[in-house]
Design a protein around this motif. Structure first.
Motif, mmCIF file in Angstrom:
data_model
loop_
_atom_site.group_PDB
_atom_site.id
_atom_site.type_symbol
_atom_site.label_atom_id
_atom_site.label_comp_id
_atom_site.label_asym_id
_atom_site.label_seq_id
_atom_site.Cartn_x
_atom_site.Cartn_y
_atom_site.Cartn_z
ATOM 1 N N SER A 35 11.383 -6.411 2.261
ATOM 2 C CA SER A 35 11.549 -5.081 2.840
ATOM 3 C C SER A 35 11.121 -5.130 4.303
ATOM 4 O O SER A 35 10.000 -5.540 4.613
ATOM 5 C CB SER A 35 10.702 -4.077 2.055
ATOM 6 N N SER A 36 12.002 -4.710 5.202
ATOM 7 C CA SER A 36 11.796 -4.950 6.632
ATOM 8 C C SER A 36 11.273 -3.743 7.399
ATOM 9 O O SER A 36 11.179 -3.779 8.612
ATOM 10 C CB SER A 36 13.102 -5.430 7.267
ATOM 11 N N GLU A 90 8.565 -6.226 -1.793
ATOM 12 C CA GLU A 90 8.445 -4.874 -1.241
ATOM 13 C C GLU A 90 6.969 -4.574 -1.049
ATOM 14 O O GLU A 90 6.195 -4.541 -2.012
ATOM 15 C CB GLU A 90 9.081 -3.857 -2.179
ATOM 16 N N SER A 91 6.565 -4.373 0.208
ATOM 17 C CA SER A 91 5.146 -4.132 0.503
ATOM 18 C C SER A 91 4.962 -3.086 1.591
ATOM 19 O O SER A 91 3.933 -3.047 2.255
ATOM 20 C CB SER A 91 4.475 -5.441 0.933
ATOM 21 N N SER A 92 5.954 -2.232 1.794
ATOM 22 C CA SER A 92 5.924 -1.302 2.924
ATOM 23 C C SER A 92 5.059 -0.074 2.682
ATOM 24 O O SER A 92 4.754 0.673 3.612
ATOM 25 C CB SER A 92 7.345 -0.854 3.261
ATOM 26 N N THR A 103 2.068 1.655 -0.586
ATOM 27 C CA THR A 103 0.977 1.202 -1.448
ATOM 28 C C THR A 103 1.479 0.250 -2.529
ATOM 29 O O THR A 103 0.680 -0.433 -3.179
ATOM 30 C CB THR A 103 0.289 2.399 -2.127
ATOM 31 N N ALA A 104 2.781 0.194 -2.743
ATOM 32 C CA ALA A 104 3.339 -0.669 -3.788
ATOM 33 C C ALA A 104 3.275 -2.138 -3.388
ATOM 34 O O ALA A 104 3.643 -2.502 -2.276
ATOM 35 C CB ALA A 104 4.787 -0.279 -4.069
ATOM 36 N N CYS A 105 2.792 -2.960 -4.314
ATOM 37 C CA CYS A 105 3.000 -4.403 -4.246
ATOM 38 C C CYS A 105 4.056 -4.696 -5.299
ATOM 39 O O CYS A 105 3.773 -4.599 -6.498
ATOM 40 C CB CYS A 105 1.718 -5.166 -4.581
ATOM 41 N N SER A 106 5.242 -5.040 -4.890
ATOM 42 C CA SER A 106 6.344 -5.177 -5.830
ATOM 43 C C SER A 106 7.115 -6.450 -5.528
ATOM 44 O O SER A 106 7.518 -6.686 -4.390
ATOM 45 C CB SER A 106 7.271 -3.955 -5.716
#
Length: 229
Positions: A64-65, A8-10, A12-15
């Protein structure tokens, strides 16, 4: 075994997370602006080492798309594509707002609605509307919210708002049936939804898959020097 790495990078989160048959094995998250290019691949590496897995152990990669940040999505999708291609495993795209809405699952009741919102600057958000079964009622869209457009929904049911676009909208969306959840995008629910797609063999074409940016990327020229951007 169905080991799936989710990214998930959509925002500010780098997850990043790893699920086995939809159950979480591990997750690592970093919430910091403009670090996707430096940190995302390192998080993948660190998580796999902590769990004791190699990338060759994976059965699929999910990402995450979109919608979301152009740069964040591009980096996340590039990493996911690279891993999928290198290890000859499926690539799974998961709608960003659907994964955000799925975080409401523990709180939802039969008649409730979920409206995930992602900040798109000023009074604009990326949003969608889902029912309690996570069926899409209104499609993913950018929307300017200057007054409450959901009053018809709120008359006889609770509406859950979730995402980083909610805080700035609380006053506008205030209503006795409004429920605000301060949760951010996470690979946790990307992975949960990815397993459902994995079971149905709903995979992306690695060569042609592109994120849903919703908005066209624009480079803004420097006001001080027109030759710099």
């Amino acid at each position: 075994m169905a080991l799936i790495l989710s990214i998930e990078s959509s925002t500010t989160a780098c997850s990043v997370a790893i699920h086995e048959k939809g159950g979480l094995l591990g997750i690592m998250e970093l919430h910091q602006d403009n670090v996707h290019g430096q940190k995302l691949l390192l998080l993948v590496k660190d998580l796999m080492e902590r769990i004791g897995l190699k990338s060759s152990d994976l059965q699929a990669v999910a990402v995450s798309s979109g919608p979301g940040s152009y740069t964040g999505l591009r980096i996340g999708v590039s990493i996911a594509k690279g891993l999928a291609f290198a290890h000859h495993i499926p690539l799974i795209g998961v709608d960003t707002l659907a994964a955000l809405a799925y975080q409401v699952r523990p709180f939802i009741q039969d008649n409730d609605l979920i409206i995930p919102m992602m900040d798109a600057r000023r009074m604009e958000v990326y949003m969608a509307v889902y029912d309690a079964m996570f069926k899409e009622i209104e499609p993913v869209q950018p929307r300017v919210i200057e007054s409450n457009p959901f009053l018809d929904y709120l008359k006889e049911r609770r509406v859950f708002y979730i995402g980083d676009g909610v805080n700035k909208m609380k006053e506008v969306l205030s209503h006795p049936n409004s429920v605000f959840l301060e949760k951010l995008n996470s690979s946790l629910t990307v992975g949960e939804l990815a397993y459902k797609k994995f079971e149905q063999k709903l995979f992306e074409d690695i060569a042609y898959f592109e994120p849903n940016y919703l908005k066209e990327f624009r480079v803004i020229a420097s006001k001080k020097n027109p030759f710099l951007v």
